[in-house]
Design an enzyme around this catalytic site. Structure first.
Site, PDB file in Angstrom:
ATOM      1  N   ARG A 103       0.849  -1.191   0.000  1.00  0.00           N
ATOM      2  CA  ARG A 103       0.000   0.000   0.000  1.00  0.00           C
ATOM      3  C   ARG A 103       0.886   1.243   0.000  1.00  0.00           C
ATOM      4  NH1 ARG A 103      -5.176   1.779  -1.038  1.00  0.00           N
ATOM      5  NH2 ARG A 103      -6.132   2.876   0.700  1.00  0.00           N
ATOM      6  N   THR A 380     -10.063  -0.107  -9.280  1.00  0.00           N
ATOM      7  CA  THR A 380      -9.056  -0.975  -8.742  1.00  0.00           C
ATOM      8  C   THR A 380      -9.150  -2.214  -9.610  1.00  0.00           C
ATOM      9  OG1 THR A 380      -9.426   0.021  -6.594  1.00  0.00           O
ATOM     10  CG2 THR A 380      -8.537  -2.226  -6.573  1.00  0.00           C
ATOM     11  N   THR A 398      -4.161  -0.900  -7.195  1.00  0.00           N
ATOM     12  CA  THR A 398      -4.975   0.246  -7.592  1.00  0.00           C
ATOM     13  C   THR A 398      -4.195   1.548  -7.647  1.00  0.00           C
ATOM     14  OG1 THR A 398      -7.059   1.374  -7.076  1.00  0.00           O
ATOM     15  CG2 THR A 398      -5.652   0.860  -5.212  1.00  0.00           C
ATOM     16  N   ASN A 400      -6.401   4.061  -6.987  1.00  0.00           N
ATOM     17  CA  ASN A 400      -7.607   4.591  -6.378  1.00  0.00           C
ATOM     18  C   ASN A 400      -8.640   4.862  -7.460  1.00  0.00           C
ATOM     19  OD1 ASN A 400      -9.369   5.238  -4.378  1.00  0.00           O
ATOM     20  ND2 ASN A 400      -8.615   7.293  -4.019  1.00  0.00           N
ATOM     21  N   ASP A 422      -7.990   8.329   0.565  1.00  0.00           N
ATOM     22  CA  ASP A 422      -8.504   7.247   1.420  1.00  0.00           C
ATOM     23  C   ASP A 422      -8.242   7.502   2.908  1.00  0.00           C
ATOM     24  OD1 ASP A 422      -9.734   5.750  -0.481  1.00  0.00           O
ATOM     25  OD2 ASP A 422      -8.208   4.195  -0.612  1.00  0.00           O
ATOM     26  N   SER A 451      -7.628   1.056   3.616  1.00  0.00           N
ATOM     27  CA  SER A 451      -8.120   0.521   2.347  1.00  0.00           C
ATOM     28  C   SER A 451      -9.293  -0.410   2.587  1.00  0.00           C
ATOM     29  CB  SER A 451      -6.984  -0.249   1.669  1.00  0.00           C
ATOM     30  OG  SER A 451      -7.448  -0.922   0.521  1.00  0.00           O
ATOM     31  N   GLY A 473     -13.835   0.240  -4.285  1.00  0.00           N
ATOM     32  CA  GLY A 473     -13.805   1.143  -3.120  1.00  0.00           C
ATOM     33  C   GLY A 473     -14.477   0.488  -1.928  1.00  0.00           C
TER      34      GLY A 473
HETATM   35  N1  GLY Z   1      -8.620   3.020  -2.986  1.00  0.00           N
HETATM   36  C1  GLY Z   1      -9.617   2.140  -2.585  1.00  0.00           C
HETATM   37  C2  GLY Z   1      -9.214   1.277  -1.437  1.00  0.00           C
HETATM   38  O1  GLY Z   1      -8.045   0.995  -1.248  1.00  0.00           O
HETATM   39  O2  GLY Z   1     -10.055   0.867  -0.692  1.00  0.00           O
END
Ligand code: GLY
Length: 573
Positions: A103, A380, A398, A400, A422, A451, A473
């Site tokens: 991440r 994503t 992703t 985002n 996020d 996330s 999302g």
């Molecule tokens: N960007 C969406 C997530 O990571 O939940």
């Protein structure tokens, strides 16, 4: 060849006869079947390249890393070098599931109020569409770590298909051509993005036209020659920092040099005898999938039936409570303490289900986070891979939004994420997905933003049974939940489980979002119970693999590409 095919069909039919629930192509949506290896992903050029790796003897991680780099070229809405993600790996040798967290992280100069304007209100453009929206990218380091720890091929080999696709080009898929047109406004902020996604005269690529990406090809070649150092210390790092400095961004060379992916323990739960492994924080996905499964285990939803008003009512009551807890407790465990044991404890689930009224919806305004501690994790893309050795990979990564921030690193040819959105920019102010959060997910330097990505591997008798995950999302968590329920409770084969109409509730707003496919009388019954409902676009894209184990110790891989992504594909042999 024909004989082989015949043998395969006979084997398949006899097996199908023994377990008609999972494979019955006569009167059900049928999954794709294979015996050796399978890749299910949302883009076919990259999926085929990944399948070749499996066919040549590579393992699921080799194929997953190859696919991750290739999709950065062929599916740039979500496939990326400039974003981040999570990978779950089932290692057949040790029979263990590990989680790789790549991440993005907040840069050192990030601070809690960085998206507030002079009135103290959240400036949504700043957190989504500027250079300040980008977290420090993790994909390159994460994929390289996966390969180093669990793969068998070199980084150079894994990058070859991506390099070729970027250099020689590929016919522009129709969905990408349309998505580029939809994102035109986003690209207005970045000349480098326009130079890639539009032709020199400013016109759009049409579906089928050859699409080459020369700068991205250079970047990929540099990675193949110099490894991840090129991205985090060398020329690509310089390009990212130059892009930042020219545009009031804050990612520095030190931020890049300090970036490290993490190997984490996945969240583990048990649902009706199946072991469920999913992503731990900084994702909220695994925690809340297990929490909701624990609540749903208290009810006979097989008997109340798939997408009946009563089953949706029960699911919704579980979803509201899980998302209320998400907003209060979830954040990066490297920074905040999250009551993981409590949230995933079966007794906590029992306590929550005691609040359910089976006849009446509990209004979200009357739901607050629970007290788990006393009992002591859209655009994503997700892909699932199984190899002939018995390994499995579930990977969700992703930028985002679709095309992230829309901003390309000049000269380097890849898009920057807008993942900083996020974080909770201000307590109780919703982010792009309508999710609210508090201090647990407040912005802090070097912290990972919360996330919902939930790559998930379900084991039965210690062997992979279901490999799944989704984009979407906040709706990722409930999409993955429903695939699990559809298979385990509703006896669907994997294609039916993936296709079936989905619902979603995230506590706030207090609404059930529903895809096409619920009957009007079901909707009426739900309204009578006090639910508010809203029609929704499709939710998620759960490219999944279900593995059947035959009595004679053979496997049949059942693949389902999610039809919500028209170019999704099962590539198998
Ligand atoms: N960007 C969406 C997530 O990571 O939940």
């Amino acid at each position: 060849m024909r004989l082989l095919y015949l043998l395969f069909i006979i084997n398949w039919i006899s097996f199908a006869h023994a377990t008609p629930i999972l494979v019955d192509p006569q009167d059900r949506f049928s999954p794709t079947l294979a015996k050796q290896g399978m890749v299910v992903a949302s883009e076919s050029f990259a999926a085929q390249a990944s399948l070749e790796v499996l066919k040549q003897g590579g393992n699921a991680v080799d194929a997953a890393v190859t696919l991750g780099f290739a999709m950065a070229v062929t599916a740039p809405r979500a496939g990326n070098l400039g974003g981040g993600g999570f990978m779950l790996v089932y290692d057949a040798e040790t029979q263990k599931v590990v989680a790789i967290d790549y991440r993005e992280k907040a840069p050192a100069l990030a601070h809690k109020d960085m998206y507030l304007d002079q009135n103290g209100d959240v400036d949504a453009v700043r957190s989504k569409f500027t250079h300040l929206a980008a977290g420090v990218p993790g994909t390159v380091a994460g994929l390289a770590l996966a390969l180093e720890k669990y793969g068998t091929i070199s980084l150079q080999q894994a990058l070859q298909p991506a390099i070729q696709l970027a250099t020689d080009g590929f016919p522009m898929p129709a969905t990408l051509a349309n998505a580029i047109q939809d994102a035109t406004e986003r690209f207005q902020r970045s000349a480098a993005s326009r130079a890639i996604f539009m032709k020199p005269d400013g016109s759009f690529y049409q579906a089928g036209e050859l699409f080459k990406q020369a700068d991205l090809a250079k970047t990929l070649r540099l990675l193949a020659e110099q490894g991840t150092d090129a991205f985090y210390h060398g020329k690509i790092a310089d390009q990212i920092v130059a892009e930042m400095q020219a545009n009031q961004g804050i990612i520095s060379k030190t931020d890049l040099a300090n970036y490290q992916p993490q190997i984490r323990q996945p969240i583990q739960g048990n649902y009706r005898g199946y072991d469920v492994f999913s992503m731990s924080p900084p994702s909220s996905g695994g925690v809340h999938i297990v929490q909701m499964l624990n609540m749903l285990e208290q009810f006979d939803i097989k008997q109340t039936g798939h997408n009946s008003a009563q089953t949706i009512h029960i699911m919704t009551e579980a979803m509201k409570r899980a998302y209320a807890d998400r907003s209060q407790y979830l954040g990066d465990t490297d920074f905040v303490s999250v009551p993981l044991q409590g949230l995933t404890h079966k007794d906590y689930a029992k306590q929550l289900t005691q609040q359910f009224d089976l006849q009446k919806a509990t209004l979200s305004q009357n739901i607050r986070e629970g007290q788990p501690a006393v009992y002591e994790s859209p655009e994503t893309t997700h892909y699932s891979i199984v190899d002939k050795h018995g390994n499995a990979v579930a990977n969700t990564y992703t930028l985002n939004f679709s095309f992230g921030s829309g901003i390309t690193v000049s000269g380097a040819g890849f898009l920057l994420n807008n993942e900083m959105d996020d974080f909770s920019a201000k307590p109780n102010v919703p982010n792009a997905y309508g999710l609210i959060g508090g201090t647990a997910n407040a912005i802090e330097p070097h912290k990972r933003m919360l996330s919902s990505m939930s790559p998930t591997i379900v084991l039965k008798d210690n062997k992979p049974f279901l490999v799944t995950g989704s984009p979407g999302g906040s709706r990722i968590i409930t999409a993955v939940l429903q695939v699990i329920l559809n298979v385990i409770d509703h006896d669907m084969n994997i294609q039916e489980a993936v296709n079936a109409a989905r619902i979603h509730h995230q506590w706030l707003p207090d609404k059930i979002f529903m895809e096409n496919g619920l009957s009007p009388d079901t909707v009426d019954l739900l309204k009578q119970k006090g639910h508010r409902l809203e029609a929704s676009r499709t939710m998620g894209a759960t490219n999944s693999i279900l593995i059947q184990h035959t009595d004679d110790n053979k496997r049949i891989l059942n693949g389902a590409a999610d039809p919500r992504r028209p170019e999704a594909i099962v590539a198998s042999y």
